[in-house]
Motif scaffolding. Structure first.
Motif, PDB file in Angstrom:
ATOM      1  N   ASP A   1      11.761  29.326  15.646  1.00 25.23           N
ATOM      2  CA  ASP A   1      11.212  29.885  16.911  1.00 25.23           C
ATOM      3  C   ASP A   1       9.752  29.057  16.585  1.00 25.23           C
ATOM      4  O   ASP A   1       9.509  29.132  18.144  1.00 25.23           O
TER       5      ASP A   1
ATOM      6  N   ASN B   1      16.409  30.439  24.331  1.00 25.26           N
ATOM      7  CA  ASN B   1      15.734  31.157  23.296  1.00 25.26           C
ATOM      8  C   ASN B   1      13.936  32.099  24.109  1.00 25.26           C
ATOM      9  O   ASN B   1      13.629  31.603  24.699  1.00 25.26           O
TER      10      ASN B   1
ATOM     11  N   LYS C   1       3.013  36.668  15.602  1.00 27.12           N
ATOM     12  CA  LYS C   1       4.447  36.639  15.617  1.00 27.12           C
ATOM     13  C   LYS C   1       4.485  36.682  14.225  1.00 27.12           C
ATOM     14  O   LYS C   1       5.584  35.993  13.641  1.00 27.12           O
ATOM     15  N   SER C   2       5.021  37.791  13.622  1.00 27.25           N
ATOM     16  CA  SER C   2       6.193  38.175  12.267  1.00 27.25           C
ATOM     17  C   SER C   2       7.363  37.592  12.252  1.00 27.25           C
ATOM     18  O   SER C   2       7.277  37.442  11.099  1.00 27.25           O
ATOM     19  N   THR C   3       8.046  38.456  13.351  1.00 29.54           N
ATOM     20  CA  THR C   3       9.362  38.433  13.205  1.00 29.54           C
ATOM     21  C   THR C   3      10.210  36.625  13.834  1.00 29.54           C
ATOM     22  O   THR C   3      11.048  36.575  13.230  1.00 29.54           O
ATOM     23  N   TRP C   4       8.487  35.720  13.945  1.00 24.32           N
ATOM     24  CA  TRP C   4       9.373  34.459  14.396  1.00 24.32           C
ATOM     25  C   TRP C   4       9.636  33.653  12.611  1.00 24.32           C
ATOM     26  O   TRP C   4       8.656  33.553  12.048  1.00 24.32           O
ATOM     27  N   VAL C   5      11.026  33.550  12.797  1.00 23.63           N
ATOM     28  CA  VAL C   5      11.025  32.270  12.205  1.00 23.63           C
ATOM     29  C   VAL C   5      10.627  31.346  12.421  1.00 23.63           C
ATOM     30  O   VAL C   5      10.345  30.549  13.394  1.00 23.63           O
TER      31      VAL C   5
END
Length: 207
Positions: free
Chosen positions: A147, A2, A140-144
């Protein structure tokens, strides 16, 4: 692997490369008391870092805008570091480093944990580091959630593992260390601790 975990491990390596009070405390503890007690001390460091992760992640905006909090932490942290330094300076006798094979009392283990927790926990530079990390995570707006967990886990596990490696290497060199050299080391570590403590107090007074 990851990408968030890889980034976390990389950040952990950067943090581990920093030379500060924790580094000298780990080396001194390993030489004086052996690997086992130092591992407990490293657990104390890990615990304080984990608390900072939780506090800064959920309260980044509050902490970042509160100068008074950082000032108080700077003064208290500086005094504690100076206290640890003075103890090392006035210590009259330095025993040959422990073989690590002797059993360690629960009191000593608790003391080691508390020392690692406090030296790392009261350092405002550690707080500022975790504030910066929390700020980075928010960007990090795309991290869930997974992550974020992997990222923080990568940092904490890497730092803890390298702390143990530092202690292990120092322990392997313990047979080369004489009581006289240990006494000198205590004085050096004491001066370094006092220096860091004064620097923290000065830093707090400037804010």
């Amino acid at each position: 692997m990851n990408a968030a975990l890889i980034e976390g491990v990389s950040m952990g390596l950067v943090l581990s490369a920093m030379i500060g009070p924790v580094f000298f405390t780990l080396i001194q503890s390993s030489l004086e008391h052996g690997f086992r007690r130092t591992a407990v001390l490293a657990l104390g460091i890990l615990a304080s870092d984990s608390i900072y992760v939780i506090v800064t992640y959920f309260g980044i905006r509050f902490l970042a805008d509160t100068t008074l909090f950082e000032q108080v932490l700077g003064y208290v942290g500086g005094l504690i570091l100076i206290g640890f330094g003075l103890i090392s300076l006035v210590k009259k006798r330095a025993d040959r480093p422990s073989t690590g094979g002797l059993s360690i009392s629960k009191i000593k283990k608790r003391t080691a944990f508390a020392k690692g927790f406090s030296i790392n926990g009261v350092n405002p530079f550690v707080l500022l580091f975790w504030i910066s990390i929390a700020s980075l995570v928010y960007l990090k707006s795309t991290w869930v959630t997974s992550d974020i967990l992997l990222y923080y886990s990568g940092i904490l596990i890497t730092v803890f593992s390298i702390d143990l490696l530092k202690a292990f290497i120092a322990k392997k060199l313990a047979h080369l260390v004489t009581p006289r050299l240990m006494q000198i080391l205590n004085k050096v570590v004491g001066l370094i601790m006092v220096g860091f403590g004064i620097r923290l107090i000065w830093w707090a007074s400037m804010n």
